[in-house]
Design a protein around this motif. Sequence first.
Motif, mmCIF file in Angstrom:
data_model
loop_
_atom_site.group_PDB
_atom_site.id
_atom_site.type_symbol
_atom_site.label_atom_id
_atom_site.label_comp_id
_atom_site.label_asym_id
_atom_site.label_seq_id
_atom_site.Cartn_x
_atom_site.Cartn_y
_atom_site.Cartn_z
ATOM 1 N N GLN A 1 43.835 34.383 35.398
ATOM 2 C CA GLN A 1 42.872 35.294 36.003
ATOM 3 C C GLN A 1 42.095 36.035 34.933
ATOM 4 N N VAL A 2 40.881 36.370 35.259
ATOM 5 C CA VAL A 2 39.999 37.121 34.377
ATOM 6 C C VAL A 2 39.577 38.388 35.103
ATOM 7 N N GLN A 3 39.677 39.499 34.425
ATOM 8 C CA GLN A 3 39.277 40.771 35.021
ATOM 9 C C GLN A 3 38.059 41.325 34.276
ATOM 10 N N LEU A 4 37.157 41.904 35.038
ATOM 11 C CA LEU A 4 35.950 42.494 34.467
ATOM 12 C C LEU A 4 35.810 43.914 34.996
ATOM 13 N N VAL A 5 35.533 44.834 34.109
ATOM 14 C CA VAL A 5 35.375 46.238 34.488
ATOM 15 C C VAL A 5 34.071 46.759 33.905
ATOM 16 N N GLU A 6 33.189 47.166 34.803
ATOM 17 C CA GLU A 6 31.893 47.686 34.382
ATOM 18 C C GLU A 6 31.951 49.205 34.213
ATOM 19 N N GLY A 26 41.874 38.872 30.154
ATOM 20 C CA GLY A 26 42.477 37.735 30.844
ATOM 21 C C GLY A 26 43.843 37.406 30.278
ATOM 22 N N PHE A 27 44.188 36.156 30.365
ATOM 23 C CA PHE A 27 45.478 35.662 29.912
ATOM 24 C C PHE A 27 45.582 35.790 28.388
ATOM 25 N N PRO A 28 46.781 35.758 27.840
ATOM 26 C CA PRO A 28 46.923 35.829 26.377
ATOM 27 C C PRO A 28 46.101 34.763 25.690
ATOM 28 N N GLY A 29 45.365 35.176 24.667
ATOM 29 C CA GLY A 29 44.509 34.235 23.965
ATOM 30 C C GLY A 29 43.135 34.081 24.573
ATOM 31 N N PHE A 30 42.847 34.841 25.614
ATOM 32 C CA PHE A 30 41.531 34.763 26.253
ATOM 33 C C PHE A 30 40.436 35.038 25.237
ATOM 34 N N THR A 31 39.353 34.286 25.355
ATOM 35 C CA THR A 31 38.211 34.505 24.491
ATOM 36 C C THR A 31 36.935 34.238 25.277
ATOM 37 N N ALA A 78 34.833 39.592 19.657
ATOM 38 C CA ALA A 78 36.086 40.086 19.092
ATOM 39 C C ALA A 78 36.728 41.131 20.005
ATOM 40 N N LYS A 79 35.891 41.869 20.706
ATOM 41 C CA LYS A 79 36.393 42.923 21.604
ATOM 42 C C LYS A 79 36.312 42.516 23.068
ATOM 43 N N ASN A 80 35.839 41.297 23.338
ATOM 44 C CA ASN A 80 35.684 40.824 24.721
ATOM 45 C C ASN A 80 34.902 41.837 25.563
ATOM 46 N N THR A 81 33.818 42.297 24.996
ATOM 47 C CA THR A 81 32.996 43.312 25.647
ATOM 48 C C THR A 81 31.535 42.889 25.623
#
Length: 130
Positions: A1-6, A26-31, A78-81
């Motif tokens: 699963q992937v979560q997104l927060v605005e 998301g899951f460990p290692g998500f990029t 790098a920050k998944n942002t």
Amino acid sequence: QVQLVESGGGLVQAGGSLRLSCAVSGFPGFTLDFYAIGWFRQAPGKEREAVSCIRGSDGSTYYVDSVKGRFTISRDNAKNTLHLQMISLKPEDTGVYYCAAQLLTSDYWLPPVANEYDYWGQGTPVTVSS
């Protein structure tokens, strides 16, 4: 699963600026390298429309014509942002802004098609007063 927060929405006068952020996890290692992220908005009584999208692997971008020259999408893998810098805001930019993620398994990508996106955030409201 992937979560997104605005975050970053609010009330601003016409001509003002806002910077929206979208934190993706998301899951460990998500990029983000394997995803495209889109910013969509929905105004009252209108359909959801794509505002701007970016492909995580190479930074390719899409902008709807009405925001070109005013909005800038950026990513920090790098920050998944992700961020959406909005300037010269207009009342017609009012709406709830959502970020969404699409897993890309090939070079095939239709940025503005909402049905192509697999995961969605809860949205952040933007109100531009005249």
